[in-house]
Structures are given as C-alpha cells and as structure tokens.
Motif scaffolding. Structure first.
Motif, mmCIF file in Angstrom:
data_model
loop_
_atom_site.group_PDB
_atom_site.id
_atom_site.type_symbol
_atom_site.label_atom_id
_atom_site.label_comp_id
_atom_site.label_asym_id
_atom_site.label_seq_id
_atom_site.Cartn_x
_atom_site.Cartn_y
_atom_site.Cartn_z
ATOM 1 N N ARG A 2 0.861 -1.186 0.000
ATOM 2 C CA ARG A 2 0.000 0.000 0.000
ATOM 3 C C ARG A 2 0.897 1.235 0.000
ATOM 4 N NH1 ARG A 2 -5.196 0.791 -0.801
ATOM 5 N NH2 ARG A 2 -5.882 2.737 0.071
ATOM 6 N N TYR A 3 0.757 2.085 -1.008
ATOM 7 C CA TYR A 3 1.599 3.268 -1.134
ATOM 8 C C TYR A 3 1.009 4.429 -0.349
ATOM 9 C CZ TYR A 3 3.860 0.617 -4.781
ATOM 10 O OH TYR A 3 4.534 -0.351 -5.470
ATOM 11 N N ARG A 4 1.890 5.233 0.239
ATOM 12 C CA ARG A 4 1.485 6.397 1.024
ATOM 13 C C ARG A 4 2.379 7.586 0.673
ATOM 14 N NH1 ARG A 4 2.206 2.286 4.210
ATOM 15 N NH2 ARG A 4 4.067 3.126 5.191
ATOM 16 N N ILE A 5 1.823 8.774 0.807
ATOM 17 C CA ILE A 5 2.598 9.993 0.569
ATOM 18 C C ILE A 5 3.755 10.036 1.567
ATOM 19 C CG2 ILE A 5 2.534 12.523 0.673
ATOM 20 C CD1 ILE A 5 -0.380 12.329 -0.296
ATOM 21 N N SER A 24 7.709 2.511 -13.096
ATOM 22 C CA SER A 24 7.024 1.313 -12.630
ATOM 23 C C SER A 24 7.458 1.056 -11.191
ATOM 24 C CB SER A 24 7.400 0.124 -13.517
ATOM 25 O OG SER A 24 6.824 -1.055 -13.000
ATOM 26 N N LEU A 25 6.477 1.070 -10.277
ATOM 27 C CA LEU A 25 6.780 0.854 -8.866
ATOM 28 C C LEU A 25 6.684 -0.622 -8.495
ATOM 29 C CD1 LEU A 25 4.799 3.893 -7.442
ATOM 30 C CD2 LEU A 25 7.230 3.771 -8.031
ATOM 31 N N ASP A 26 5.780 -1.326 -9.157
ATOM 32 C CA ASP A 26 5.660 -2.778 -9.040
ATOM 33 C C ASP A 26 5.006 -3.277 -10.326
ATOM 34 O OD1 ASP A 26 2.818 -2.538 -8.798
ATOM 35 O OD2 ASP A 26 2.993 -2.294 -6.643
ATOM 36 N N ASN A 27 4.578 -4.532 -10.360
ATOM 37 C CA ASN A 27 4.014 -5.096 -11.594
ATOM 38 C C ASN A 27 2.723 -4.419 -12.042
ATOM 39 O OD1 ASN A 27 6.103 -6.897 -11.798
ATOM 40 N ND2 ASN A 27 5.021 -8.522 -10.702
ATOM 41 N N ARG A 28 1.987 -3.812 -11.102
ATOM 42 C CA ARG A 28 0.697 -3.218 -11.448
ATOM 43 C C ARG A 28 0.612 -1.711 -11.218
ATOM 44 N NH1 ARG A 28 -3.209 -7.014 -8.135
ATOM 45 N NH2 ARG A 28 -1.435 -6.934 -6.756
ATOM 46 N N THR A 29 1.614 -1.117 -10.624
ATOM 47 C CA THR A 29 1.519 0.286 -10.230
ATOM 48 C C THR A 29 2.583 1.129 -10.908
ATOM 49 O OG1 THR A 29 0.793 -0.495 -8.056
ATOM 50 C CG2 THR A 29 1.344 1.829 -8.247
ATOM 51 N N GLN A 30 2.121 2.256 -11.473
ATOM 52 C CA GLN A 30 3.029 3.215 -12.099
ATOM 53 C C GLN A 30 2.816 4.580 -11.479
ATOM 54 O OE1 GLN A 30 2.792 3.776 -16.313
ATOM 55 N NE2 GLN A 30 4.554 2.476 -16.669
ATOM 56 N N GLY A 31 3.859 5.394 -11.530
ATOM 57 C CA GLY A 31 3.776 6.776 -11.084
ATOM 58 C C GLY A 31 4.433 7.665 -12.121
ATOM 59 N N LEU A 32 4.323 8.969 -11.906
ATOM 60 C CA LEU A 32 4.901 9.931 -12.844
ATOM 61 C C LEU A 32 5.796 10.905 -12.094
ATOM 62 C CD1 LEU A 32 4.899 11.251 -15.750
ATOM 63 C CD2 LEU A 32 3.152 12.786 -14.826
ATOM 64 N N ASP A 64 -3.606 10.858 -6.018
ATOM 65 C CA ASP A 64 -4.957 11.337 -6.274
ATOM 66 C C ASP A 64 -5.932 10.259 -5.810
ATOM 67 O OD1 ASP A 64 -7.515 11.625 -7.806
ATOM 68 O OD2 ASP A 64 -6.477 13.428 -8.521
ATOM 69 N N GLU A 65 -6.759 10.574 -4.846
ATOM 70 C CA GLU A 65 -7.632 9.561 -4.267
ATOM 71 C C GLU A 65 -8.722 9.078 -5.216
ATOM 72 O OE1 GLU A 65 -10.776 11.057 -1.322
ATOM 73 O OE2 GLU A 65 -9.142 12.516 -1.131
ATOM 74 N N TYR A 66 -9.054 9.879 -6.228
ATOM 75 C CA TYR A 66 -10.096 9.473 -7.168
ATOM 76 C C TYR A 66 -9.546 8.638 -8.322
ATOM 77 C CZ TYR A 66 -12.855 12.764 -4.532
ATOM 78 O OH TYR A 66 -13.479 13.415 -3.508
ATOM 79 N N THR A 67 -8.431 9.084 -8.890
ATOM 80 C CA THR A 67 -7.878 8.371 -10.039
ATOM 81 C C THR A 67 -6.810 7.362 -9.651
ATOM 82 O OG1 THR A 67 -6.163 10.043 -10.405
ATOM 83 C CG2 THR A 67 -8.285 10.378 -11.522
ATOM 84 N N GLY A 68 -6.242 7.515 -8.460
ATOM 85 C CA GLY A 68 -5.181 6.624 -8.022
ATOM 86 C C GLY A 68 -3.826 6.966 -8.622
#
Length: 136
Positions: A2-5, A24-32, A64-68
């Motif tokens: 679970r990612y947190r600020i 790519s932070l893991d197999n399913r999660t990306q950030g910018l 972003d809590e709405y878009t993730g």
C-alpha cells in the motif's frame, strides 16, 4: 504494498515524455515524475537526466484519491543547492533590496482610500443595474 505519501521507494523508468517520466513501482503500479520534480533548478530536457530502464529512488509526493495516480519526485531526495555558499564576484557581495521596515505606514494608505473605493464600487453597481433595467 500500500503506497502512502512520503514513502521513499525504488522504481524503473518505463517511458519518457516531454512533461515527465513514467516509473514502474511494481508489476501493477506506475507513477509519474513531472519534469519539475526530476532535479533542482531548470530542466530543459528530461532526457538529459533520466533514461528508460534506469532504476531511480523516488519519493511519493501525492496520490490522487479518485484516479489513483501517483506523483513522484527525485528532487525531494536531492540536497538543495546552498545559495549561502555560492561564490560571489568581488564587489557584488552586498545586494541591496528596498524594504519598508523603517516606514511606519502599515495599513494607513488603504484605510485612507477605502471609503472612496467603496463609493466607486457602489456607483458602478448602480450604473450596471440601470443598464440592465433599461434593456428590459
């Protein structure tokens, strides 16, 4: 996971655009990493700092809590440039800036003009009302 600020994690650069780099932070999660968050100071071309496939250490600065969508920063982990240690040219050591610390004006100029401003605003409102009423 679970990612947190505020978390500091490692990821791999998967793509670069003029506005930022995808990580790519893991197999399913990306950030910018936005271009403004890749380095202290002005960045003309993000490709000068980051490459596809590069492993980077980043801090999560927003989710972003709405878009993730996850916003990342490398800049937060860099040591900020110390302007106090900047080498100065001789003769330019003392920069002068105007301040009003010796002027005891405070809000007096505003209070002197406030009633005039209020009257002008009320007159403008009345003029607009009259215009609207004459139209109909």
């Amino acid at each position: 996971m679970r990612y947190r600020i505020g978390m500091i994690i490692e990821g791999r650069i998967t793509g670069i655009q003029p506005y930022g780099a995808f990580v790519s932070l893991d197999n399913r999660t990306q950030g910018l990493i936005h271009i403004s968050e890749c380095h202290h100071g002005y960045v003309d071309n993000i490709r000068n700092f980051l490459k596809v496939g590069q492993m980077v250490r980043v801090m999560i600065i927003d989710i972003d809590e709405y878009t993730g969508k996850i916003s990342l920063s490398i800049r937060c982990l860099e040591k900020a440039f110390d302007f106090s240690r900047e080498k100065r040219r001789p003769g330019f050591n003392h920069r002068k800036y105007w301040t009003n610390k010796h002027v005891q004006e405070g809000f007096k100029p505003i209070s002197k003009r406030m009633s005039k401003w209020i009257n002008e605003a009320l007159e403008d409102i009345e003029k607009k009302k009259k215009k609207l009423l004459t139209r109909y």
